[in-house]
Design a protein around this motif. Structure first.
Motif, PDB file in Angstrom:
ATOM      1  N   THR A   1       0.847  -1.201   0.000  1.00  0.00           N
ATOM      2  CA  THR A   1       0.000   0.000   0.000  1.00  0.00           C
ATOM      3  C   THR A   1       0.879   1.247   0.000  1.00  0.00           C
TER       4      THR A   1
ATOM      5  N   TYR B   1      -3.003   3.916   5.982  1.00  0.00           N
ATOM      6  CA  TYR B   1      -2.465   2.554   5.994  1.00  0.00           C
ATOM      7  C   TYR B   1      -1.508   2.327   7.166  1.00  0.00           C
TER       8      TYR B   1
ATOM      9  N   LYS C   1      -1.710  -0.694   9.659  1.00  0.00           N
ATOM     10  CA  LYS C   1      -0.499  -1.471   9.929  1.00  0.00           C
ATOM     11  C   LYS C   1      -0.314  -1.692  11.427  1.00  0.00           C
TER      12      LYS C   1
ATOM     13  N   ILE D   1      -9.122  -5.154   2.699  1.00  0.00           N
ATOM     14  CA  ILE D   1      -8.707  -4.933   1.300  1.00  0.00           C
ATOM     15  C   ILE D   1      -9.886  -5.009   0.333  1.00  0.00           C
TER      16      ILE D   1
ATOM     17  N   GLU E   1     -10.871  -1.684  -0.941  1.00  0.00           N
ATOM     18  CA  GLU E   1      -9.840  -0.897  -1.610  1.00  0.00           C
ATOM     19  C   GLU E   1      -9.853  -1.105  -3.122  1.00  0.00           C
TER      20      GLU E   1
ATOM     21  N   ILE F   1      -7.847  -2.182  -6.205  1.00  0.00           N
ATOM     22  CA  ILE F   1      -6.750  -3.143  -6.270  1.00  0.00           C
ATOM     23  C   ILE F   1      -6.173  -3.208  -7.680  1.00  0.00           C
TER      24      ILE F   1
ATOM     25  N   VAL G   1       0.949   2.285  -7.053  1.00  0.00           N
ATOM     26  CA  VAL G   1       0.626   2.138  -5.636  1.00  0.00           C
ATOM     27  C   VAL G   1       1.189   3.319  -4.851  1.00  0.00           C
TER      28      VAL G   1
ATOM     29  N   ILE H   1      -3.985  -0.459  -4.144  1.00  0.00           N
ATOM     30  CA  ILE H   1      -3.056  -1.355  -3.466  1.00  0.00           C
ATOM     31  C   ILE H   1      -2.855  -2.579  -4.349  1.00  0.00           C
ATOM     32  N   SER H   2      -1.904  -3.447  -3.973  1.00  0.00           N
ATOM     33  CA  SER H   2      -1.643  -4.609  -4.809  1.00  0.00           C
ATOM     34  C   SER H   2      -1.105  -5.763  -3.973  1.00  0.00           C
TER      35      SER H   2
ATOM     36  N   MET I   1       6.616   2.364   0.534  1.00  0.00           N
ATOM     37  CA  MET I   1       5.406   1.557   0.580  1.00  0.00           C
ATOM     38  C   MET I   1       5.340   0.797   1.898  1.00  0.00           C
TER      39      MET I   1
END
Length: 300
Positions: free
Chosen positions: A169, A175, A179, A188, A191, A193, A236, A242-243, A259
């Protein structure tokens, strides 16, 4: 039909240009055009779609390319076997590799292999996992590296590296707060993606692991499928979404704070990166040596 015509066809298909093909084959452009015209006339099909900017394969051209590539590769193998080895003592290995092993695992293997066998030459084709496996099945590559197992009838897979997939992210306060909690990854689903392309082993494995972690993969808001992982990482970082990527691919961005990385709960510690070869095809001595180096480097 002859090999010269097929060589010209393959060069145009891969380079997207008649002029580039002429330079690669040391021929004039009219000669290249004549080869293609003769081929199209004999097969009674149109092989290329031409416009002012580029040349692309027609549907018939795509069908022919598979066979023509095999013919050209086979011609090279014959030359290598009966000419190059005797004259120069050199042998060639063709390797097909998906993105992660090609960029992050192969360099160490290649350095070790070159140190031990400096006369052996290597050709590397980087593509997605599905095409790697097709290269092995079609015998247009001697060995492959892939992050997923797709076909077992012709292929033998040797897992040699455990790769962790992670959610990545932007490094924003939103984020950072997630976290700090990091209890589950159900968030997610809300979100945007960015995913790798359909044939990617990373995408196939990501969907598998997310599903196992309780995520409704079908309900995810996938807004883009992108082939180039560097494009994904930059997108991102800029907040597009996000991925899910390999930990190997994002180590530098994580360390530099560009990130954030979130773990995906998994029982087996990640996915296997596999060396794959066609079990119905006899290995050359050079290929056997290469496989031996992979085993040596990764202790398998």
């Amino acid at each position: 039909m002859n090999l010269k015509q097929l060589e010209a066809f393959v060069q145009i298909a891969e380079g997207g240009s008649f002029s580039k093909a002429a330079k690669e084959l040391f021929l004039t452009q009219p000669t290249i055009s004549a080869h293609i015209s003769a081929l199209e006339k004999e097969l009674a099909v149109r092989l290329f779609v031409r416009n002012t900017k580029e040349v692309s394969l027609s549907e018939d051209g795509q069908a022919l390319y598979k066979y023509a590539r095999q013919m050209v590769d086979l011609e090279k193998k014959i030359e290598e076997k009966f000419c190059a080895e005797k004259k120069e003592g050199k042998r060639s290995i063709t390797i097909a590799a998906s993105t992660i092993p090609a960029q992050y695992l192969l360099p160490e293997i290649l350095i070790r292999f070159n140190e031990k066998y400096p006369k052996d030459q290597i050709k590397i084709m980087e593509t997605d996992s599905a095409k790697v496996v097709m290269r092995i099945i079609d015998q247009t590559a001697d060995v492959g590296f892939t992050g997923t197992v797709l076909e077992k009838k012709h292929c033998k897979y040797i897992p040699f590296y455990k790769d962790e997939l992670v959610i990545v992210t932007p490094c924003t306060s939103k984020y950072q707060q997630l976290k700090e909690k990091e209890t589950d990854i159900s968030w997610i689903q809300k979100e945007h993606i960015l995913m790798r392309e359909e044939g990617s082993g990373t995408r196939k494995e990501a969907e598998k692991q997310l599903k196992a972690a309780g995520v409704d993969v079908g309900a995810m808001r996938v807004i883009a499928s992108i082939e180039n992982q560097e494009t994904i990482k930059k997108s991102v970082q800029q907040g597009m979404g996000i991925s899910v990527l390999s930990r190997l691919a994002v180590e530098e961005e994580e360390k530099s704070g560009k990130m954030l990385v979130f773990h995906i709960p998994t029982e087996n510690g990640g996915r296997d990166i596999n060396l794959v070869y066609n079990k119905n095809k006899a290995m050359t001595k050079a290929t056997e040596r290469f496989v031996g180096v992979v085993r040596e480097v990764y202790g398998i």
